[in-house]
Scaffold this motif. Sequence first.
Motif, mmCIF file in Angstrom:
data_model
loop_
_atom_site.group_PDB
_atom_site.id
_atom_site.type_symbol
_atom_site.label_atom_id
_atom_site.label_comp_id
_atom_site.label_asym_id
_atom_site.label_seq_id
_atom_site.Cartn_x
_atom_site.Cartn_y
_atom_site.Cartn_z
ATOM 1 N N ASN A 11 0.825 -1.208 0.000
ATOM 2 C CA ASN A 11 0.000 0.000 0.000
ATOM 3 C C ASN A 11 0.855 1.252 0.000
ATOM 4 O OD1 ASN A 11 -2.522 -1.204 -0.110
ATOM 5 N ND2 ASN A 11 -2.620 -1.441 2.096
ATOM 6 N N ALA A 44 2.428 1.692 -3.409
ATOM 7 C CA ALA A 44 1.429 2.095 -4.402
ATOM 8 C C ALA A 44 1.094 3.575 -4.266
ATOM 9 C CB ALA A 44 0.172 1.246 -4.249
ATOM 10 N N THR A 64 -8.433 7.675 1.107
ATOM 11 C CA THR A 64 -7.675 6.441 0.887
ATOM 12 C C THR A 64 -7.955 5.433 1.988
ATOM 13 O OG1 THR A 64 -5.938 7.697 -0.223
ATOM 14 C CG2 THR A 64 -5.361 5.502 0.553
ATOM 15 N N THR A 88 -11.382 3.942 1.407
ATOM 16 C CA THR A 88 -11.343 2.988 0.303
ATOM 17 C C THR A 88 -10.721 1.671 0.742
ATOM 18 O OG1 THR A 88 -11.152 4.824 -1.250
ATOM 19 C CG2 THR A 88 -10.552 2.648 -2.069
ATOM 20 N N TYR A 91 -7.524 -8.574 -7.094
ATOM 21 C CA TYR A 91 -8.232 -7.322 -7.340
ATOM 22 C C TYR A 91 -9.148 -7.434 -8.557
ATOM 23 C CZ TYR A 91 -8.778 -2.255 -7.624
ATOM 24 O OH TYR A 91 -9.281 -0.991 -7.650
ATOM 25 N N HIS A 92 -8.701 -8.134 -9.595
ATOM 26 C CA HIS A 92 -9.532 -8.239 -10.800
ATOM 27 C C HIS A 92 -10.792 -9.055 -10.531
ATOM 28 C CE1 HIS A 92 -8.889 -12.414 -12.189
ATOM 29 N NE2 HIS A 92 -7.717 -12.305 -11.593
ATOM 30 N N GLY A 114 -13.192 -6.608 -8.991
ATOM 31 C CA GLY A 114 -13.682 -5.696 -10.021
ATOM 32 C C GLY A 114 -14.705 -6.345 -10.933
ATOM 33 N N TRP A 123 -11.987 -3.952 -17.757
ATOM 34 C CA TRP A 123 -11.644 -2.661 -18.362
ATOM 35 C C TRP A 123 -11.405 -1.594 -17.300
ATOM 36 C CZ3 TRP A 123 -10.000 -1.643 -23.063
ATOM 37 C CH2 TRP A 123 -10.291 -2.535 -24.072
ATOM 38 N N ILE A 124 -12.081 -1.709 -16.177
ATOM 39 C CA ILE A 124 -11.902 -0.742 -15.097
ATOM 40 C C ILE A 124 -10.669 -1.065 -14.279
ATOM 41 C CG2 ILE A 124 -12.916 0.075 -12.920
ATOM 42 C CD1 ILE A 124 -15.649 -0.063 -14.299
ATOM 43 N N VAL A 125 -10.429 -2.349 -14.015
ATOM 44 C CA VAL A 125 -9.356 -2.751 -13.108
ATOM 45 C C VAL A 125 -7.992 -2.767 -13.782
ATOM 46 C CG1 VAL A 125 -8.499 -4.720 -11.774
ATOM 47 C CG2 VAL A 125 -10.871 -4.014 -11.570
ATOM 48 N N PRO A 147 -6.339 -1.019 -16.129
ATOM 49 C CA PRO A 147 -5.502 0.193 -16.240
ATOM 50 C C PRO A 147 -4.919 0.657 -14.910
ATOM 51 C CG PRO A 147 -7.553 0.486 -17.439
ATOM 52 C CD PRO A 147 -7.682 -0.790 -16.655
ATOM 53 N N GLN A 148 -5.468 0.187 -13.812
ATOM 54 C CA GLN A 148 -4.949 0.608 -12.514
ATOM 55 C C GLN A 148 -3.731 -0.180 -12.196
ATOM 56 O OE1 GLN A 148 -8.057 0.573 -9.593
ATOM 57 N NE2 GLN A 148 -9.466 1.554 -10.952
#
Length: 114
Positions: A37, A40, A72, A75, A94-95, A98, A109-111, A113-114
């Motif tokens: 964390n 990141a 943060t 989240t 994480y994917h 998402g 598509w949202i996850v 690019p992060q």
Amino acid sequence: MGIGDEREKDAREKAIDDWLPITSSRNAKWWYSAFHNVTAMVGAGVLNLPYAMAGLGWGPGVVILVLSWIITLYTLCQMVEMHEMVPGKRFDRYHELGQYAFGEKLGLWIVLPQ
């Protein structure tokens, strides 16, 4: 959803798990997560911090900095709660989270690019 669809989905998930370099061995310690964390968050944001503080000044700059920390933290708390929000299902990656939240295609598509 039939048994064939379920097997096909399991095969796709296994293919993704085999491709990913990280296994879900669950041997991680809390400081691994804390380190991840911090690394990141200490990316491009910290490189722009002097410029932002110079533009905002000390008062508003510190307020915005504390506000971003609160957002943060909120989240992070949401992600911890969503980790096991579906009974019998644990979102280890994480994917996966998402895709559950936004749908199978839109979630990627949202996850990604992060």
